[in-house]
Design a protein around this motif. Sequence first.
Motif: not given
Length: 350
Positions: A74-76, A91-92, A118-119, A309-315
Amino acid sequence: MNKIHASSGRSRLVVIFLLAVVVLAACGLWHWGTAWTVPAAVGIPVRYKFLGYWDGAGSPSGKLLRPIGIAVASNGDVYVTDARIRVVRLASSGEFKGEWGREGNGTGEFGNPVGIAVASDGPVFVSDYERDRIQKFTSDGRFLLSFGASGKDPGRFNAPAGLVVDSSGSLYVADFYNHRVQKFRSDGSFEMIFGHPGRMGAGALHYPTGVAVTPEGKLLVADAYNYQFQWFDAGGNPIRRIGDHLFWLWPLRTSSKRGFKVPAGVAVGSNGLIHVADSGNHRIVMLSAKGEYVADWSIPDSNPKVFSPEQVAVSRDGETVYATDLSANRILILAVERQPAFQEDGTGKR
């Protein structure tokens, strides 16, 4: 003459019969074994803009080595698992903030950490592909609990891969070799199963690798070796699927682009846009909330022999996308950029 007419009549019947069989078979394949179209989205003027790479410089254990799992807090902060048998926290801005883990069977140790999630309240879940278990940590790596064991029964795993945590804190696990997704409460207690092993039909999964939850609470599964994505409702019922393939042997197009080829990872932003790690095609694909093609970005220096690419995440704001480039030992950073308004003449002038 009568014999000739009778033979001709039988031949026509055989031809008609064979045509009927072909038509019925085609209908069956259409419904069970194929998916032909993924329409292009209309009225979504966004695209990817490449921002740069991170290699994990600053880590005491060394730069990133074949990174796989990735998640955003949540904090980036960005969390990554890699082949050094660890979790790396960045860090972001990409600055190194910490790491934990080592090879072993004990608490805080891994055989092959793959998935990570991450929860919203901070805890970090990590799947261990080799040890068939999930471990839960605080945001700075303090061990909290472990659950799971090898097997096919509910609550057991056979190579757990991608993870995601929903808004209530429940965890979804892509149970790779068991061809299913399992849902757990935040304390590690088993809740339910999504999907079943198979190559044909709604709900059938074949080596699922990634999971995501939409803003409406639907589960989205990267059904990697069925070359498709499937949506499930909260009760585990399959809703729809997208992806172009012919009996899983010949991936076809997605809109006017190449079709999904081993789509390994998926993430959904708060704006509803879906981001896909289309590993066999070496690109990131953006889809609308309905699964319509919006845009894509290809790795310019990809290794054709390695799916990545293998996995992906979004802010959390949906504006930045991160992907693990396994073959190049780095993380890709892309912005979700709004395109300029276009006049009818297509010049882009205002």
